[in-house]
Design a protein around this motif. Structure first.
Motif, PDB file in Angstrom:
ATOM      1  N   MET A   1       0.814  -1.185   0.000  1.00 43.92           N
ATOM      2  CA  MET A   1       0.000   0.000   0.000  1.00 43.92           C
ATOM      3  C   MET A   1       0.861   1.253   0.000  1.00 43.92           C
ATOM      4  O   MET A   1       0.371   2.338  -0.160  1.00 43.92           O
ATOM      5  CB  MET A   1      -0.960  -0.039   1.172  1.00 43.92           C
ATOM      6  CG  MET A   1      -1.967  -1.164   1.011  1.00 43.92           C
ATOM      7  SD  MET A   1      -3.291  -1.055   2.176  1.00 43.92           S
ATOM      8  CE  MET A   1      -3.508  -2.782   2.525  1.00 43.92           C
ATOM      9  N   MET A   2       2.151   1.043   0.229  1.00 44.65           N
ATOM     10  CA  MET A   2       3.153   2.106   0.127  1.00 44.65           C
ATOM     11  C   MET A   2       2.973   3.195   1.176  1.00 44.65           C
ATOM     12  O   MET A   2       3.289   4.345   0.932  1.00 44.65           O
ATOM     13  CB  MET A   2       3.133   2.709  -1.274  1.00 44.65           C
ATOM     14  CG  MET A   2       3.359   1.686  -2.367  1.00 44.65           C
ATOM     15  SD  MET A   2       3.402   2.468  -3.971  1.00 44.65           S
ATOM     16  CE  MET A   2       2.634   1.200  -4.955  1.00 44.65           C
ATOM     17  N   GLU A   3       2.488   2.838   2.341  1.00 46.92           N
ATOM     18  CA  GLU A   3       2.186   3.821   3.372  1.00 46.92           C
ATOM     19  C   GLU A   3       3.307   4.035   4.378  1.00 46.92           C
ATOM     20  O   GLU A   3       3.289   5.027   5.104  1.00 46.92           O
ATOM     21  CB  GLU A   3       0.913   3.412   4.122  1.00 46.92           C
ATOM     22  CG  GLU A   3      -0.349   3.613   3.316  1.00 46.92           C
ATOM     23  CD  GLU A   3      -0.621   5.082   3.031  1.00 46.92           C
ATOM     24  OE1 GLU A   3      -0.672   5.880   3.979  1.00 46.92           O
ATOM     25  OE2 GLU A   3      -0.769   5.426   1.858  1.00 46.92           O
ATOM     26  N   ALA A   4       4.246   3.128   4.483  1.00 43.15           N
ATOM     27  CA  ALA A   4       5.283   3.269   5.506  1.00 43.15           C
ATOM     28  C   ALA A   4       6.528   2.494   5.095  1.00 43.15           C
ATOM     29  O   ALA A   4       6.485   1.638   4.217  1.00 43.15           O
ATOM     30  CB  ALA A   4       4.768   2.733   6.848  1.00 43.15           C
ATOM     31  N   GLY A   5       7.624   2.839   5.731  1.00 46.34           N
ATOM     32  CA  GLY A   5       8.855   2.102   5.517  1.00 46.34           C
ATOM     33  C   GLY A   5       9.663   2.614   4.341  1.00 46.34           C
ATOM     34  O   GLY A   5       9.463   3.723   3.837  1.00 46.34           O
ATOM     35  N   ARG A   6      10.579   1.769   3.909  1.00 49.09           N
ATOM     36  CA  ARG A   6      11.536   2.159   2.865  1.00 49.09           C
ATOM     37  C   ARG A   6      10.894   2.460   1.522  1.00 49.09           C
ATOM     38  O   ARG A   6      11.438   3.233   0.736  1.00 49.09           O
ATOM     39  CB  ARG A   6      12.596   1.074   2.699  1.00 49.09           C
ATOM     40  CG  ARG A   6      13.477   0.943   3.922  1.00 49.09           C
ATOM     41  CD  ARG A   6      14.584  -0.027   3.697  1.00 49.09           C
ATOM     42  NE  ARG A   6      14.051  -1.369   3.475  1.00 49.09           N
ATOM     43  CZ  ARG A   6      14.786  -2.437   3.326  1.00 49.09           C
ATOM     44  NH1 ARG A   6      16.093  -2.351   3.355  1.00 49.09           N
ATOM     45  NH2 ARG A   6      14.237  -3.602   3.137  1.00 49.09           N
ATOM     46  N   ILE A   7       9.730   1.872   1.254  1.00 48.74           N
ATOM     47  CA  ILE A   7       9.099   2.105  -0.048  1.00 48.74           C
ATOM     48  C   ILE A   7       8.854   3.583  -0.284  1.00 48.74           C
ATOM     49  O   ILE A   7       8.982   4.087  -1.399  1.00 48.74           O
ATOM     50  CB  ILE A   7       7.787   1.287  -0.220  1.00 48.74           C
ATOM     51  CG1 ILE A   7       7.219   1.441  -1.632  1.00 48.74           C
ATOM     52  CG2 ILE A   7       6.749   1.670   0.817  1.00 48.74           C
ATOM     53  CD1 ILE A   7       8.124   0.961  -2.734  1.00 48.74           C
ATOM     54  N   LYS A   8       8.517   4.310   0.769  1.00 47.52           N
ATOM     55  CA  LYS A   8       8.256   5.744   0.587  1.00 47.52           C
ATOM     56  C   LYS A   8       9.520   6.477   0.154  1.00 47.52           C
ATOM     57  O   LYS A   8       9.476   7.383  -0.676  1.00 47.52           O
ATOM     58  CB  LYS A   8       7.666   6.342   1.857  1.00 47.52           C
ATOM     59  CG  LYS A   8       6.240   5.852   2.105  1.00 47.52           C
ATOM     60  CD  LYS A   8       5.641   6.459   3.329  1.00 47.52           C
ATOM     61  CE  LYS A   8       5.050   7.807   2.979  1.00 47.52           C
ATOM     62  NZ  LYS A   8       4.219   8.343   4.065  1.00 47.52           N
ATOM     63  N   HIS A   9      10.665   6.071   0.689  1.00 49.28           N
ATOM     64  CA  HIS A   9      11.930   6.672   0.280  1.00 49.28           C
ATOM     65  C   HIS A   9      12.261   6.294  -1.165  1.00 49.28           C
ATOM     66  O   HIS A   9      12.702   7.139  -1.951  1.00 49.28           O
ATOM     67  CB  HIS A   9      13.066   6.240   1.216  1.00 49.28           C
ATOM     68  CG  HIS A   9      12.893   6.720   2.607  1.00 49.28           C
ATOM     69  ND1 HIS A   9      13.227   8.000   3.009  1.00 49.28           N
ATOM     70  CD2 HIS A   9      12.397   6.096   3.702  1.00 49.28           C
ATOM     71  CE1 HIS A   9      12.963   8.138   4.290  1.00 49.28           C
ATOM     72  NE2 HIS A   9      12.453   7.004   4.734  1.00 49.28           N
ATOM     73  N   HIS A  10      12.018   5.026  -1.515  1.00 44.38           N
ATOM     74  CA  HIS A  10      12.260   4.589  -2.895  1.00 44.38           C
ATOM     75  C   HIS A  10      11.371   5.370  -3.872  1.00 44.38           C
ATOM     76  O   HIS A  10      11.833   5.798  -4.930  1.00 44.38           O
ATOM     77  CB  HIS A  10      12.017   3.090  -3.053  1.00 44.38           C
ATOM     78  CG  HIS A  10      12.989   2.224  -2.334  1.00 44.38           C
ATOM     79  ND1 HIS A  10      14.347   2.301  -2.528  1.00 44.38           N
ATOM     80  CD2 HIS A  10      12.803   1.255  -1.402  1.00 44.38           C
ATOM     81  CE1 HIS A  10      14.961   1.419  -1.753  1.00 44.38           C
ATOM     82  NE2 HIS A  10      14.040   0.772  -1.061  1.00 44.38           N
ATOM     83  N   LEU A  11      10.108   5.537  -3.496  1.00 41.07           N
ATOM     84  CA  LEU A  11       9.206   6.296  -4.361  1.00 41.07           C
ATOM     85  C   LEU A  11       9.664   7.745  -4.501  1.00 41.07           C
ATOM     86  O   LEU A  11       9.716   8.285  -5.609  1.00 41.07           O
ATOM     87  CB  LEU A  11       7.775   6.257  -3.811  1.00 41.07           C
ATOM     88  CG  LEU A  11       7.040   4.933  -3.950  1.00 41.07           C
ATOM     89  CD1 LEU A  11       5.736   4.968  -3.170  1.00 41.07           C
ATOM     90  CD2 LEU A  11       6.789   4.586  -5.406  1.00 41.07           C
ATOM     91  N   ARG A  31      -7.704   4.431  -0.049  1.00 41.28           N
ATOM     92  CA  ARG A  31      -7.217   5.747   0.378  1.00 41.28           C
ATOM     93  C   ARG A  31      -5.703   5.800   0.589  1.00 41.28           C
ATOM     94  O   ARG A  31      -5.188   6.756   1.147  1.00 41.28           O
ATOM     95  CB  ARG A  31      -7.933   6.162   1.661  1.00 41.28           C
ATOM     96  CG  ARG A  31      -9.416   6.380   1.443  1.00 41.28           C
ATOM     97  CD  ARG A  31     -10.087   6.954   2.663  1.00 41.28           C
ATOM     98  NE  ARG A  31     -11.487   7.125   2.401  1.00 41.28           N
ATOM     99  CZ  ARG A  31     -12.448   6.568   3.101  1.00 41.28           C
ATOM    100  NH1 ARG A  31     -12.161   5.821   4.139  1.00 41.28           N
ATOM    101  NH2 ARG A  31     -13.708   6.771   2.789  1.00 41.28           N
ATOM    102  N   THR A  32      -4.992   4.785   0.150  1.00 42.99           N
ATOM    103  CA  THR A  32      -3.556   4.726   0.391  1.00 42.99           C
ATOM    104  C   THR A  32      -2.771   5.399  -0.743  1.00 42.99           C
ATOM    105  O   THR A  32      -3.294   5.649  -1.826  1.00 42.99           O
ATOM    106  CB  THR A  32      -3.081   3.276   0.528  1.00 42.99           C
ATOM    107  OG1 THR A  32      -3.327   2.587  -0.705  1.00 42.99           O
ATOM    108  CG2 THR A  32      -3.784   2.560   1.677  1.00 42.99           C
ATOM    109  N   LEU A  33      -1.506   5.659  -0.456  1.00 41.01           N
ATOM    110  CA  LEU A  33      -0.606   6.219  -1.451  1.00 41.01           C
ATOM    111  C   LEU A  33      -0.552   5.326  -2.690  1.00 41.01           C
ATOM    112  O   LEU A  33      -0.614   5.807  -3.822  1.00 41.01           O
ATOM    113  CB  LEU A  33       0.792   6.396  -0.845  1.00 41.01           C
ATOM    114  CG  LEU A  33       1.901   6.873  -1.770  1.00 41.01           C
ATOM    115  CD1 LEU A  33       1.557   8.229  -2.382  1.00 41.01           C
ATOM    116  CD2 LEU A  33       3.221   6.942  -1.005  1.00 41.01           C
ATOM    117  N   GLY A  34      -0.456   4.029  -2.482  1.00 45.25           N
ATOM    118  CA  GLY A  34      -0.416   3.091  -3.607  1.00 45.25           C
ATOM    119  C   GLY A  34      -1.646   3.189  -4.484  1.00 45.25           C
ATOM    120  O   GLY A  34      -1.556   3.169  -5.715  1.00 45.25           O
TER     121      GLY A  34
END
Length: 124
Positions: A1-11, A31-34
């Motif tokens: 869902m891309m809401e927390a963690g390293r994925i947000k930095h990668h994005l 309602r998520t970023l993803g």
């Protein structure tokens, strides 16, 4: 869902580059970023900074880490139903929870609760 963690930095570091592809695997709640990225929003906010979505966005449904309701019922059917005091369904969209509750009831499970935000329960 891309809401927390390293994925947000990668994005944040990659979503504006048109040479990149963002591959989304599995489900993203509405309602998520993803979900916003999958809907094709051209401008998204990550950590309070606006980013243009210039990367190619692709999706594969086959890699979800969540079991479907049949898998979950198979797991739960190994339990002694008479020993289960209460089951709480706390994950997923409400309509999916209702569907799953019905399947559980059909399979012989009882006392199934779909809590609302702020509900409190005393477990004995």
């Amino acid at each position: 869902m891309m809401e927390a963690g390293r994925i947000k930095h990668h994005l944040a570091n990659n979503i504006s580059n048109p040479r990149n592809t963002i591959l989304v695997v599995g489900y993203c709640a509405p309602r998520t970023l993803g979900a916003r990225i999958l809907r094709g929003e051209r401008l998204i906010s990550i950590f309070g900074t606006q980013y243009e979505v210039n990367a190619t966005i692709e999706r594969i449904e086959a890699f979800s880490g969540h079991g479907d309701y049949n898998e979950m019922l198979g797991y739960l059917n190994c339990q002694d139903k008479s020993q289960i005091k209460k089951t709480f369904l706390v994950h997923g969209d409400y309509d999916a929870q209702l569907f799953y509750k019905d399947r559980m009831t059909e399979a012989g499970f009882t006392n199934i609760e779909i809590p609302e935000s702020g509900n409190e329960f005393v477990l004995n």
